[in-house]
Design a protein around this motif. Structure first.
Motif, PDB file in Angstrom:
ATOM      1  N   ARG A   1       0.841  -1.362  -0.048  1.00 49.73           N
ATOM      2  CA  ARG A   1      -0.006  -0.075   0.279  1.00 49.73           C
ATOM      3  C   ARG A   1       0.646   1.297  -0.004  1.00 49.73           C
ATOM      4  NH1 ARG A   1      -4.875   1.578   4.274  1.00 49.73           N
ATOM      5  NH2 ARG A   1      -3.386   3.198   5.183  1.00 49.73           N
ATOM      6  N   PRO A   2       0.749   2.050  -1.060  1.00 47.74           N
ATOM      7  CA  PRO A   2       1.484   3.530  -0.938  1.00 47.74           C
ATOM      8  C   PRO A   2       1.106   4.079   0.251  1.00 47.74           C
ATOM      9  CG  PRO A   2       0.378   2.778  -3.257  1.00 47.74           C
ATOM     10  CD  PRO A   2      -0.109   2.151  -2.107  1.00 47.74           C
ATOM     11  N   GLU A   3       2.245   4.803   0.573  1.00 49.58           N
ATOM     12  CA  GLU A   3       2.131   5.936   1.569  1.00 49.58           C
ATOM     13  C   GLU A   3       2.641   7.171   1.262  1.00 49.58           C
ATOM     14  OE1 GLU A   3       1.368   6.264   5.962  1.00 49.58           O
ATOM     15  OE2 GLU A   3       1.109   4.774   4.559  1.00 49.58           O
ATOM     16  N   LEU A   4       1.710   8.239   1.509  1.00 43.94           N
ATOM     17  CA  LEU A   4       1.996   9.748   1.052  1.00 43.94           C
ATOM     18  C   LEU A   4       2.922  10.360   2.075  1.00 43.94           C
ATOM     19  CD1 LEU A   4      -1.467  10.761  -0.435  1.00 43.94           C
ATOM     20  CD2 LEU A   4       0.482   9.938  -1.839  1.00 43.94           C
ATOM     21  N   GLY A   5       3.620  11.296   1.395  1.00 43.75           N
ATOM     22  CA  GLY A   5       4.355  12.075   2.537  1.00 43.75           C
ATOM     23  C   GLY A   5       4.236  13.455   1.570  1.00 43.75           C
ATOM     24  N   TYR A   6       4.345  14.516   2.307  1.00 43.99           N
ATOM     25  CA  TYR A   6       4.251  15.971   1.649  1.00 43.99           C
ATOM     26  C   TYR A   6       4.724  17.102   2.700  1.00 43.99           C
ATOM     27  CZ  TYR A   6      -0.206  15.465   4.172  1.00 43.99           C
ATOM     28  OH  TYR A   6      -1.241  15.279   5.070  1.00 43.99           O
TER      29      TYR A   6
ATOM     30  N   PRO B   1      -5.343  -1.168  -3.999  1.00 48.35           N
ATOM     31  CA  PRO B   1      -6.463  -0.770  -3.896  1.00 48.35           C
ATOM     32  C   PRO B   1      -6.895   0.418  -2.823  1.00 48.35           C
ATOM     33  CG  PRO B   1      -5.896  -2.706  -2.339  1.00 48.35           C
ATOM     34  CD  PRO B   1      -4.841  -2.147  -3.578  1.00 48.35           C
ATOM     35  N   ALA B   2      -5.722   0.929  -2.254  1.00 49.95           N
ATOM     36  CA  ALA B   2      -5.800   1.971  -1.170  1.00 49.95           C
ATOM     37  C   ALA B   2      -4.504   2.717  -1.177  1.00 49.95           C
ATOM     38  CB  ALA B   2      -6.058   1.251   0.167  1.00 49.95           C
ATOM     39  N   ILE B   3      -4.691   3.856  -0.619  1.00 47.71           N
ATOM     40  CA  ILE B   3      -3.249   4.900  -0.264  1.00 47.71           C
ATOM     41  C   ILE B   3      -3.336   5.092   1.348  1.00 47.71           C
ATOM     42  CG2 ILE B   3      -2.312   6.946  -0.669  1.00 47.71           C
ATOM     43  CD1 ILE B   3      -3.516   6.935  -3.446  1.00 47.71           C
TER      44      ILE B   3
END
Length: 184
Positions: A92-97, A127-129
């Motif tokens: 599952r991809p993990e966002l950082g910003y 299927p999700a982030i």
């Protein structure tokens, strides 16, 4: 000079991060107003370049109304932040910003993160982030919630930042939820 345009929104452009962008990332990341909310340690140029070679999609957030899709002239863009996606190719991809403080509260972060969410769901079969925000970072939590992310849990005393252990709130967004909200 920032790299090629990947995505374009109404006000922000996502561009590839090039070697020339490392000083901007390093300088901004050294700013306590950015580093502490992220929980990021100080990094050398070599560490930043090594991290960019990991399985991470990293996008430079730019303001460049008139710059074309290729590499723009240095003066044609204004770098204002970074959005990254870790682990998109195997879990599952993990966002950082983060954005520079001068543009906080202007909606650029919400637009940039939305562009990256759309990019991830278009480019990967996930299927999700996921994304995390410190419990004390109301602005970051509000950004995620405004895009439809759901609070999934709390990691208590997750990271040591500025002399204290901080809780992290974990968020998730399902592909189905993203498409339903965009089509309603």
């Amino acid at each position: 000079m920032p790299g090629a345009r990947i995505e374009r929104g109404e006000r922000v452009t996502l561009r590839t991060v090039e070697e020339e962008d490392v000083p901007f990332i390093q300088r901004a990341s050294a700013n306590p107003g950015i580093r502490y909310p992220l929980g990021s340690p100080l990094r050398s140029r070599e560490q930043i370049e090594d991290r960019d070679s990991e399985a991470t999609d990293r996008f430079l957030v730019c303001l460049d109304d008139d710059a074309g899709p290729g590499q723009p002239d240095e003066g044609a863009v204004r770098r204002v932040g970074v959005v990254s996606v870790e682990d998109a190719d195997w879990k599952r991809p993990e966002l950082g910003y983060w954005l520079v403080s001068e543009v906080h509260g202007e909606g650029y972060g919400t637009e940039a993160v939305a562009l990256v969410v759309e990019f991830v769901f278009r480019s990967y079969e996930t299927p999700a982030i996921g994304a995390g925000a410190f419990a004390s970072n109301d602005a970051s939590r509000g950004l995620l919630e405004s895009l439809g992310f759901t609070r999934e849990g709390r990691r208590r005393k997750y990271m040591f930042v500025d002399g204290k252990h901080r809780d992290m709130v974990q968020y998730g967004l399902l592909r189905r939820e993203w498409h339903e909200q965009r089509n309603s």
